[in-house]
Scaffold this motif. Structure first.
Motif, PDB file in Angstrom:
ATOM      1  N   SER A   1       1.032  -1.134   0.037  1.00  0.00           N
ATOM      2  CA  SER A   1       0.331   0.034   0.292  1.00  0.00           C
ATOM      3  C   SER A   1       1.015   1.343   0.011  1.00  0.00           C
ATOM      4  CB  SER A   1      -0.906   0.417   1.201  1.00  0.00           C
ATOM      5  OG  SER A   1      -1.901  -1.008   1.235  1.00  0.00           O
ATOM      6  N   LEU A   2       1.928   1.168   0.716  1.00  0.00           N
ATOM      7  CA  LEU A   2       3.438   2.279   0.416  1.00  0.00           C
ATOM      8  C   LEU A   2       3.639   2.349  -0.600  1.00  0.00           C
ATOM      9  CD1 LEU A   2       3.922   4.396   2.659  1.00  0.00           C
ATOM     10  CD2 LEU A   2       6.025   2.900   2.819  1.00  0.00           C
ATOM     11  N   LEU A   3       4.096   1.356  -1.130  1.00  0.00           N
ATOM     12  CA  LEU A   3       5.107   1.403  -2.461  1.00  0.00           C
ATOM     13  C   LEU A   3       3.589   2.361  -3.358  1.00  0.00           C
ATOM     14  CD1 LEU A   3       7.080   0.676  -1.175  1.00  0.00           C
ATOM     15  CD2 LEU A   3       7.293  -1.437  -2.791  1.00  0.00           C
TER      16      LEU A   3
ATOM     17  N   CYS B   1       8.473   8.802 -12.386  1.00  0.00           N
ATOM     18  CA  CYS B   1       9.291   7.394 -11.179  1.00  0.00           C
ATOM     19  C   CYS B   1       8.397   5.832 -12.284  1.00  0.00           C
ATOM     20  CB  CYS B   1       7.774   7.328 -10.516  1.00  0.00           C
ATOM     21  SG  CYS B   1       7.300   6.316  -9.302  1.00  0.00           S
ATOM     22  N   ALA B   2       9.152   5.105 -12.333  1.00  0.00           N
ATOM     23  CA  ALA B   2       8.866   3.798 -12.676  1.00  0.00           C
ATOM     24  C   ALA B   2       8.452   2.860 -11.444  1.00  0.00           C
ATOM     25  CB  ALA B   2       9.846   2.640 -13.184  1.00  0.00           C
ATOM     26  N   PHE B   3       7.505   1.938 -11.601  1.00  0.00           N
ATOM     27  CA  PHE B   3       6.377   1.266 -10.510  1.00  0.00           C
ATOM     28  C   PHE B   3       6.572  -0.510 -11.271  1.00  0.00           C
ATOM     29  CE2 PHE B   3       2.652  -0.797  -8.108  1.00  0.00           C
ATOM     30  CZ  PHE B   3       3.222  -0.871  -7.544  1.00  0.00           C
TER      31      PHE B   3
ATOM     32  N   ILE C   1      13.737   7.741 -10.455  1.00  0.00           N
ATOM     33  CA  ILE C   1      12.284   7.079  -8.707  1.00  0.00           C
ATOM     34  C   ILE C   1      12.300   5.593 -10.023  1.00  0.00           C
ATOM     35  CG2 ILE C   1      11.092   7.415  -7.390  1.00  0.00           C
ATOM     36  CD1 ILE C   1      10.580  10.496  -7.563  1.00  0.00           C
ATOM     37  N   LEU C   2      12.392   4.904  -8.864  1.00  0.00           N
ATOM     38  CA  LEU C   2      12.629   3.536  -9.262  1.00  0.00           C
ATOM     39  C   LEU C   2      11.504   2.671  -7.843  1.00  0.00           C
ATOM     40  CD1 LEU C   2      15.691   2.228 -10.619  1.00  0.00           C
ATOM     41  CD2 LEU C   2      14.066   2.685 -11.959  1.00  0.00           C
ATOM     42  N   ILE C   3      10.176   2.028  -8.078  1.00  0.00           N
ATOM     43  CA  ILE C   3      10.070   1.610  -7.460  1.00  0.00           C
ATOM     44  C   ILE C   3       9.237   0.485  -7.421  1.00  0.00           C
ATOM     45  CG2 ILE C   3       7.204   1.939  -5.360  1.00  0.00           C
ATOM     46  CD1 ILE C   3       7.636   4.711  -6.111  1.00  0.00           C
TER      47      ILE C   3
ATOM     48  N   ALA D   1      23.920   5.938  -8.806  1.00  0.00           N
ATOM     49  CA  ALA D   1      24.037   6.738  -9.928  1.00  0.00           C
ATOM     50  C   ALA D   1      22.684   8.125 -10.050  1.00  0.00           C
ATOM     51  CB  ALA D   1      23.726   6.329 -11.294  1.00  0.00           C
ATOM     52  N   GLY D   2      22.560   7.945  -8.145  1.00  0.00           N
ATOM     53  CA  GLY D   2      21.643   9.235  -8.155  1.00  0.00           C
ATOM     54  C   GLY D   2      20.764   8.891  -7.812  1.00  0.00           C
ATOM     55  N   LYS D   3      19.941   7.972  -8.123  1.00  0.00           N
ATOM     56  CA  LYS D   3      18.457   7.846  -8.448  1.00  0.00           C
ATOM     57  C   LYS D   3      17.424   7.257  -6.422  1.00  0.00           C
ATOM     58  CE  LYS D   3      18.512   5.360 -13.089  1.00  0.00           C
ATOM     59  NZ  LYS D   3      18.062   6.431 -13.649  1.00  0.00           N
ATOM     60  N   THR D   4      16.646   7.631  -7.081  1.00  0.00           N
ATOM     61  CA  THR D   4      15.939   7.465  -5.684  1.00  0.00           C
ATOM     62  C   THR D   4      15.373   6.385  -6.163  1.00  0.00           C
ATOM     63  OG1 THR D   4      15.274   9.692  -5.317  1.00  0.00           O
ATOM     64  CG2 THR D   4      13.851   7.973  -4.285  1.00  0.00           C
TER      65      THR D   4
END
Length: 235
Positions: A49-51, A84-86, A163-165, A191-194
């Protein structure tokens, strides 16, 4: 195509109610560029749920979620898709297609701004990152669970977004590919991504991650370095 500006994702008192039940309550945390964060906790703790909220798939019912001080809900979906990619926990192909075409779906937010040749280069590179180049022409409906997961991970990576989730990204993978995958996520963060992952393997979390968030019954029970969280809390 790569968005180089740092993306700081913040939750303030974030809450989510679903099916007459509070599944997230009072979540306060920050996800920063250059960090690989693991979200851990027992089944039903609220990790997925958080993701889902962080990725914009679920809309929080309380509190605030911001990206670089902008309300996340105010960012157009087309812009979000480039930031953002999920990868959800479970996902089955709706129809048969070659694996490389499934990976290429990760480039849809950029439309025709990417040439066919550029698209092929990016798809090939993403498949190589997850040791799945040999699967490029295989129909996705004929892949094993582990093979399909690697192809889905390539789709997550192909857009090179900041952003990668990923929810349980190592599910169905053997130990060799789990280690390779975590090494890839570590490189992405360096490399600086979250990078934000929900994972069950505490050993992998301790070895590869900068920070750990521990959820229990929808609440954030602890957050900090692996040493701080895994030694102070009995999971």
């Amino acid at each position: 195509m790569n968005e180089q500006n740092p993306q700081v994702l913040r939750c303030h008192n974030l809450g989510l109610g679903r099916h007459h039940r509070q599944v997230l309550d009072g979540i306060d945390c920050t996800f920063s560029p250059g960090e690989l964060t693991a979200v851990i906790g027992p089944n039903g703790a609220g990790k997925s749920s958080l993701l889902g909220c962080l990725a914009g798939v679920l809309e929080s019912t309380a509190g605030e979620l911001s990206l670089n001080e902008r309300a996340f809900s105010s960012i157009p979906r087309a812009e979000r898709a480039k930031l953002c990619a999920f990868l959800p926990q479970q996902e089955s192909p709706a129809w048969s297609m070659p694996a490389e075409e499934l990976v290429a779906l990760g480039l849809l937010p950029w439309g025709r701004s990417i040439s066919r040749a550029q698209r092929q280069v990016r798809v090939t590179a993403a498949l190589q990152q997850v040791d799945a180049l040999d699967l490029a022409l295989r129909p996705v409906t004929q892949l094993s669970g582990g093979e399909l997961r690697r192809v889905q991970l390539a789709r997550l990576l192909v857009g090179d977004v900041p952003i990668l989730i990923a929810d349980e990204p190592g599910a169905a993978l053997d130990i060799r590919h789990q280690l390779q995958l975590m090494g890839t996520f570590r490189q992405q963060a360096d490399a600086g991504k979250t990078v934000i992952l929900a994972i069950h393997d505490l050993g992998l979390a301790a070895r590869f991650c900068d920070r750990i968030l521990l959820l229990e019954r929808g609440q954030l029970r602890a957050q900090g370095t692996p040493e701080e969280v895994l030694t102070a809390v009995q999971v």
